[in-house]
Design an enzyme around this catalytic site. Sequence first.
Site, PDB file in Angstrom:
ATOM      1  N   CYS A 149       7.514   5.862 -34.518  1.00  0.00           N
ATOM      2  CA  CYS A 149       8.644   5.098 -34.006  1.00  0.00           C
ATOM      3  C   CYS A 149       8.880   3.869 -34.873  1.00  0.00           C
ATOM      4  O   CYS A 149       8.014   3.440 -35.621  1.00  0.00           O
ATOM      5  CB  CYS A 149       8.376   4.676 -32.575  1.00  0.00           C
ATOM      6  SG  CYS A 149       7.787   5.990 -31.493  1.00  0.00           S
ATOM      7  N   ARG A 199      11.367   7.355 -40.531  1.00  0.00           N
ATOM      8  CA  ARG A 199      10.078   7.477 -39.846  1.00  0.00           C
ATOM      9  C   ARG A 199      10.095   8.588 -38.809  1.00  0.00           C
ATOM     10  O   ARG A 199       9.051   8.966 -38.286  1.00  0.00           O
ATOM     11  CB  ARG A 199       9.716   6.146 -39.184  1.00  0.00           C
ATOM     12  CG  ARG A 199       9.460   5.032 -40.184  1.00  0.00           C
ATOM     13  CD  ARG A 199       9.264   3.699 -39.498  1.00  0.00           C
ATOM     14  NE  ARG A 199       8.037   3.653 -38.732  1.00  0.00           N
ATOM     15  CZ  ARG A 199       6.875   3.238 -39.197  1.00  0.00           C
ATOM     16  NH1 ARG A 199       6.773   2.844 -40.451  1.00  0.00           N
ATOM     17  NH2 ARG A 199       5.803   3.204 -38.437  1.00  0.00           N
ATOM     18  N   TRP A 211      10.081   8.247 -31.049  1.00  0.00           N
ATOM     19  CA  TRP A 211       9.617   9.619 -31.277  1.00  0.00           C
ATOM     20  C   TRP A 211       8.799   9.989 -30.045  1.00  0.00           C
ATOM     21  O   TRP A 211       7.778   9.385 -29.756  1.00  0.00           O
ATOM     22  CB  TRP A 211       8.764   9.666 -32.545  1.00  0.00           C
ATOM     23  CG  TRP A 211       8.446  11.028 -33.063  1.00  0.00           C
ATOM     24  CD1 TRP A 211       9.252  11.829 -33.816  1.00  0.00           C
ATOM     25  CD2 TRP A 211       7.207  11.738 -32.911  1.00  0.00           C
ATOM     26  NE1 TRP A 211       8.598  12.994 -34.147  1.00  0.00           N
ATOM     27  CE2 TRP A 211       7.345  12.964 -33.594  1.00  0.00           C
ATOM     28  CE3 TRP A 211       6.008  11.469 -32.264  1.00  0.00           C
ATOM     29  CZ2 TRP A 211       6.328  13.912 -33.651  1.00  0.00           C
ATOM     30  CZ3 TRP A 211       4.992  12.403 -32.318  1.00  0.00           C
ATOM     31  CH2 TRP A 211       5.162  13.612 -33.007  1.00  0.00           C
ATOM     32  N   ASN A 248       5.445   0.843 -30.147  1.00  0.00           N
ATOM     33  CA  ASN A 248       4.934   1.999 -30.885  1.00  0.00           C
ATOM     34  C   ASN A 248       3.485   2.215 -30.482  1.00  0.00           C
ATOM     35  O   ASN A 248       2.732   1.251 -30.320  1.00  0.00           O
ATOM     36  CB  ASN A 248       4.979   1.761 -32.397  1.00  0.00           C
ATOM     37  CG  ASN A 248       6.381   1.715 -32.946  1.00  0.00           C
ATOM     38  OD1 ASN A 248       7.337   2.011 -32.251  1.00  0.00           O
ATOM     39  ND2 ASN A 248       6.508   1.326 -34.202  1.00  0.00           N
ATOM     40  N   GLY A 249       3.070   3.473 -30.362  1.00  0.00           N
ATOM     41  CA  GLY A 249       1.687   3.764 -30.025  1.00  0.00           C
ATOM     42  C   GLY A 249       1.588   4.548 -28.731  1.00  0.00           C
ATOM     43  O   GLY A 249       2.586   5.053 -28.208  1.00  0.00           O
ATOM     44  N   GLU A 280      -0.835  22.495 -50.365  1.00  0.00           N
ATOM     45  CA  GLU A 280       0.254  21.514 -50.353  1.00  0.00           C
ATOM     46  C   GLU A 280       1.613  22.202 -50.460  1.00  0.00           C
ATOM     47  O   GLU A 280       2.581  21.813 -49.794  1.00  0.00           O
ATOM     48  CB  GLU A 280       0.054  20.521 -51.504  1.00  0.00           C
ATOM     49  CG  GLU A 280       1.229  19.589 -51.765  1.00  0.00           C
ATOM     50  CD  GLU A 280       1.571  18.701 -50.576  1.00  0.00           C
ATOM     51  OE1 GLU A 280       2.696  18.160 -50.575  1.00  0.00           O
ATOM     52  OE2 GLU A 280       0.740  18.544 -49.660  1.00  0.00           O
ATOM     53  N   LYS A 310       4.630  21.821 -47.734  1.00  0.00           N
ATOM     54  CA  LYS A 310       5.977  21.328 -48.071  1.00  0.00           C
ATOM     55  C   LYS A 310       7.039  22.273 -47.550  1.00  0.00           C
ATOM     56  O   LYS A 310       8.048  21.851 -46.985  1.00  0.00           O
ATOM     57  CB  LYS A 310       6.121  21.179 -49.590  1.00  0.00           C
ATOM     58  CG  LYS A 310       5.557  19.928 -50.156  1.00  0.00           C
ATOM     59  CD  LYS A 310       6.370  18.708 -49.729  1.00  0.00           C
ATOM     60  CE  LYS A 310       5.583  17.445 -50.022  1.00  0.00           C
ATOM     61  NZ  LYS A 310       4.411  17.247 -49.156  1.00  0.00           N
ATOM     62  N   GLU A 325       7.245  22.114 -43.622  1.00  0.00           N
ATOM     63  CA  GLU A 325       7.703  20.897 -42.958  1.00  0.00           C
ATOM     64  C   GLU A 325       9.180  20.612 -43.176  1.00  0.00           C
ATOM     65  O   GLU A 325       9.806  19.980 -42.316  1.00  0.00           O
ATOM     66  CB  GLU A 325       6.850  19.694 -43.363  1.00  0.00           C
ATOM     67  CG  GLU A 325       6.889  19.298 -44.809  1.00  0.00           C
ATOM     68  CD  GLU A 325       5.917  18.147 -45.121  1.00  0.00           C
ATOM     69  OE1 GLU A 325       5.552  17.394 -44.193  1.00  0.00           O
ATOM     70  OE2 GLU A 325       5.523  18.003 -46.278  1.00  0.00           O
ATOM     71  N   HIS A 357      -9.487  40.093 -47.354  1.00  0.00           N
ATOM     72  CA  HIS A 357     -10.262  39.943 -46.121  1.00  0.00           C
ATOM     73  C   HIS A 357      -9.361  39.743 -44.895  1.00  0.00           C
ATOM     74  O   HIS A 357      -9.793  39.145 -43.916  1.00  0.00           O
ATOM     75  CB  HIS A 357     -11.246  38.777 -46.251  1.00  0.00           C
ATOM     76  CG  HIS A 357     -12.281  38.994 -47.299  1.00  0.00           C
ATOM     77  ND1 HIS A 357     -13.319  39.891 -47.155  1.00  0.00           N
ATOM     78  CD2 HIS A 357     -12.426  38.450 -48.536  1.00  0.00           C
ATOM     79  CE1 HIS A 357     -14.063  39.879 -48.250  1.00  0.00           C
ATOM     80  NE2 HIS A 357     -13.544  39.018 -49.106  1.00  0.00           N
ATOM     81  N   LYS A 395       7.176   9.918 -40.676  1.00  0.00           N
ATOM     82  CA  LYS A 395       6.594   9.538 -41.962  1.00  0.00           C
ATOM     83  C   LYS A 395       5.202   8.950 -41.802  1.00  0.00           C
ATOM     84  O   LYS A 395       4.278   9.336 -42.507  1.00  0.00           O
ATOM     85  CB  LYS A 395       7.516   8.524 -42.656  1.00  0.00           C
ATOM     86  CG  LYS A 395       7.023   8.071 -44.025  1.00  0.00           C
ATOM     87  CD  LYS A 395       6.974   9.224 -45.007  1.00  0.00           C
ATOM     88  CE  LYS A 395       6.609   8.778 -46.402  1.00  0.00           C
ATOM     89  NZ  LYS A 395       6.412   9.909 -47.316  1.00  0.00           N
TER      90      LYS A 395
END
Length: 608
Positions: free
Chosen positions: A2, A27, A73, A99-100, A483, A487, A490, A506, A603
């Site tokens: 947030c 963010r 968020w 925030n939190g 990575e 990418k 997301e 396997h 973010k």
Amino acid sequence: MCGIVGYVGHKAATPMLLEGLRRLEYRGYDSAGIAVIHRGRMKIIKAAVRVDELRELVGTPGPGTIGIGHTRWATHGGPSEANAHPHFDTSKRIAVVHNGIIENADMLRAKLAAAGVTFASETDTETIAHLVAAAWQAGAASLEDAVRTALSEVEGAYGLAVLDARYPEEMVVARNGSPIVLGIGEGEMFVASDVAALVRHTQRVVFLDDGELATVTAADFRTSTLQSVRTAKTPTILDVDDARYGLGGHADYMHKEISEQPEAIGRALLGRVDERFATARLDGLRLDARELRAVRRVKFLGCGSAYYAGQLGANLIEELARLPADAEPASEFRYRNPVVEHDTLYVVVSQSGETADTLAAVEELKRKGGQVIGVVNAVGSAIARECGRGIFLHAGPEVSVASTKALTNMSVCFALLATLLGRVRDLGVADGARIVSALSALPGQITDILEQENEIATAARQFKDARGMFFIGRVRCWPVAREGAQKLKEISYVHAEAYQAAELKHGPLALIDSGMPSVVLIPDDELLSKNIATIEQIKARGGPIIAITNTDLPEGLADKVIRVPRSTRELDPILLTVPLQLFAYHLARALDRDIDKPRNLAKSVTVE
């Protein structure tokens, strides 16, 4: 996650708040709102909308000169007007943005409800507004005292700002595990959760520490602890200007940041490459040669892309310094009661320097006497301050949720660390010079890769309808494959998984068919023939192949070949990463995704 903004001064607060919120959109958020005091009344406007839509709801800004704003968020309760911030007490005199996560929110809600409080939202934040109101009723002497009393009952993480309509010249802010920064202007003060909201107005800032509060007026601020002990804060001058947060003619921030990688690497290398002694200089470590030689193991801790970069770093340490090294998610490390060894160097990695799980790992290491350094991009961040030493990435502001240039600079800085550790041990001058020369060549080589963007974009569009993708790599390229898969997931929402090439047989081979392309990383190293054999197995089952390579492959082996320049074997993975960024970016564009603000993501992850 947030975003918080606040303003008190001589200008109309509403435009300042809306502009600050716009700069924090990267963010990640699902709702937005502001609260402004004018003539002793609190005006709150909020909704489950983007900032531009909030601007329309606000209409003509009022003249109030103090206010707070927030982008939310969702954690407690879905996106809605009721759950959007700011939250208020029953009288609507007190407004809070936060925030939190308040971990004992259920208990506090039950206690307040038993006292007759009626809640207007499902959030944990609303409890703070009611606790502040209750503190006033119990005889608090000031807004600061009321907030301090309220926070004494709160368990969990918070960065918050509080207004009271009866005190239109001050706000109170507090931090515990979620960042709050004060911006110092001329006859005005700013508050934010991220310096991105401040740099347009000032470069003089103060970072609150955990357990600190600040009372902020237009003329000044004062800080203290939760135990009412005054603290002294020295302003920091930010080495960043407003222009670096602009798009610079690019369609979005991710594209801008991909294109900035040659310059970003140049900054990371500046003053750190010692050609005379074929080594690296990392003065921020504050470790001399004797102390470096005493290190017997290196452990990297990070989350998400920082964790994958740590895996790449561990490989570099083992190859160049011949020290045991590994990487672990910081989110797991903090909870498993780790054995902390005095001769292990712990390297904690975070772009923002505020990642909650990584910061908690630092605190756990310090409690147990661990030797810890921070590798962060944000100067003045919590991890940088907590560690007190380390390596700054110098990637410049990174706005897009999907990390690109910061990730690449992490890998470059780990190569510098590995070279330094190697040269105080058994890495000879010739090999040191080979690595130093290869590092210096990286900016130009990445420029060459970026010039292939149109070709990579064509390949991405060709496979945009795939139901999923595999990313395949071995040893040095295993972190790169992880990575690359992240990418793609997301920002495009296409399911992707990374596998070590030898692991396909396997189980994962069962999923291979014409609708499941594989992106295979094929450096010209000792495993080239084995990687080619892996491709043959995939092709035999009808799977399309996108090969990322720096060597010549047999004719017809891959459906699409993307070439990169050749570096040293140790540094090839850095170059192989860049085409995967462009591939994910253009595939997401072909699917019309919101690239800079992917759904459900933020973010800076400042909560667990």
